[in-house]
Design a protein around this motif. Structure first.
Motif, mmCIF file in Angstrom:
data_model
loop_
_atom_site.group_PDB
_atom_site.id
_atom_site.type_symbol
_atom_site.label_atom_id
_atom_site.label_comp_id
_atom_site.label_asym_id
_atom_site.label_seq_id
_atom_site.Cartn_x
_atom_site.Cartn_y
_atom_site.Cartn_z
ATOM 1 N N PRO A 185 7.082 33.373 82.132
ATOM 2 C CA PRO A 185 7.979 34.171 81.282
ATOM 3 C C PRO A 185 7.228 35.173 80.411
ATOM 4 C CG PRO A 185 8.569 31.846 81.196
ATOM 5 C CD PRO A 185 7.257 31.930 81.913
ATOM 6 N N LYS A 186 6.081 34.753 79.879
ATOM 7 C CA LYS A 186 5.283 35.651 79.034
ATOM 8 C C LYS A 186 4.700 36.801 79.849
ATOM 9 C CE LYS A 186 1.700 35.379 75.456
ATOM 10 N NZ LYS A 186 0.667 34.532 74.835
ATOM 11 N N ILE A 187 4.266 36.512 81.074
ATOM 12 C CA ILE A 187 3.691 37.544 81.939
ATOM 13 C C ILE A 187 4.741 38.597 82.271
ATOM 14 C CG2 ILE A 187 2.766 37.977 84.255
ATOM 15 C CD1 ILE A 187 1.424 35.191 84.063
ATOM 16 N N LYS A 188 5.944 38.139 82.646
ATOM 17 C CA LYS A 188 7.002 39.081 83.003
ATOM 18 C C LYS A 188 7.458 39.886 81.794
ATOM 19 C CE LYS A 188 8.590 36.407 86.937
ATOM 20 N NZ LYS A 188 9.595 35.522 87.501
ATOM 21 N N ALA A 189 7.547 39.216 80.629
ATOM 22 C CA ALA A 189 7.969 39.919 79.407
ATOM 23 C C ALA A 189 6.952 40.999 79.031
ATOM 24 C CB ALA A 189 8.136 38.922 78.265
ATOM 25 N N ALA A 190 5.664 40.708 79.194
ATOM 26 C CA ALA A 190 4.635 41.696 78.879
ATOM 27 C C ALA A 190 4.745 42.906 79.798
ATOM 28 C CB ALA A 190 3.245 41.061 79.015
ATOM 29 N N GLY A 191 5.039 42.659 81.069
ATOM 30 C CA GLY A 191 5.206 43.761 82.010
ATOM 31 C C GLY A 191 6.395 44.635 81.659
ATOM 32 N N ARG A 192 7.523 43.982 81.309
ATOM 33 C CA ARG A 192 8.716 44.749 80.935
ATOM 34 C C ARG A 192 8.474 45.578 79.677
ATOM 35 N NH1 ARG A 192 11.458 39.971 82.494
ATOM 36 N NH2 ARG A 192 11.487 39.281 80.321
ATOM 37 N N ALA A 193 7.827 44.955 78.690
ATOM 38 C CA ALA A 193 7.566 45.657 77.429
ATOM 39 C C ALA A 193 6.657 46.866 77.643
ATOM 40 C CB ALA A 193 6.943 44.697 76.413
ATOM 41 N N ALA A 194 5.643 46.715 78.471
ATOM 42 C CA ALA A 194 4.722 47.819 78.725
ATOM 43 C C ALA A 194 5.421 48.958 79.457
ATOM 44 C CB ALA A 194 3.522 47.327 79.539
#
Length: 202
Positions: A185-194
């Protein structure tokens, strides 16, 4: 009486044809019995196991052999979750490699999302996910990351040569995949935020 004119171009080959005119092609079995037996032993299946596409990758062969499960009593969904996390990791490493290797002015056309350096959102998403992935794996024994590279190698790698090493390192691979499952979840959230930040900046 008018003469029969010859067709232009090269003469038509005399071969069996379908009613529509296409040549009937012979089906040649590319897999020899020896190769089929070797693939079956690698994937842990029967003589037809080589037809299973999962067995064509190290990660898939580990999954089919049950090496991604700690024991038989473990919930089946855990092994599947590890397998899917490994697929995500392998895809991410492939995208990172192509991002780093892509010339700045070259637009690459690949399956799915474009990953050339000109695709600012895709580049930002990939690199943010890469940093979070490395962060998740850095908390583990360094051997886990080495073992994970055996399970998710370059697509051109020799599966039969890597599989015995990957089976021997199955416990380390499971630990690395568990870390990726927890961090997903953290990996995907970081990608979306970037990607969102890059879109707003454009």
């Amino acid at each position: 009486m008018p003469k029969h004119r010859r067709r232009a171009g090269r003469p038509r080959s005399i071969k069996p044809r379908h009613p529509g005119g296409q040549v009937v092609r012979q089906q040649v079995e590319a897999v020899t019995p020896e190769l089929a037996a070797r693939r079956a032993s690698a994937t842990g299946g029967d003589g037809d196991a080589w037809r299973d596409q999962l067995g064509g990758t190290v990660l898939g062969a580990l999954y089919r052999r049950g090496a991604l499960a700690t024991n038989e009593q473990e919930a089946p969904g855990l092994a599947t979750g590890r397998y899917l996390a490994g697929l995500d990791y392998g895809g991410l490493m492939d995208r990172v490699g192509r991002n780093i290797a892509a010339p700045r002015g070259m637009v690459q056309k690949q399956q799915g999302r474009s990953l050339s350096a000109d695709d600012a959102e895709g580049f930002a998403r990939t690199m943010a996910q890469y940093r979070e992935t490395l962060d998740a794996l850095s908390r583990l024994d360094f051997r886990c990351r080495i073992a994970l590279s055996l399970a998710c190698p370059d697509p051109a790698a020799d599966v039969d040569a890597l599989l015995p090493k990957a089976i021997a390192a199955a416990a380390l691979i499971r630990d690395a995949l568990d870390a990726l499952v927890r961090a997903a979840p953290k990996i995907k959230a970081a990608g979306r935020a970037a990607a969102e930040a890059m879109k707003e900046a454009a």
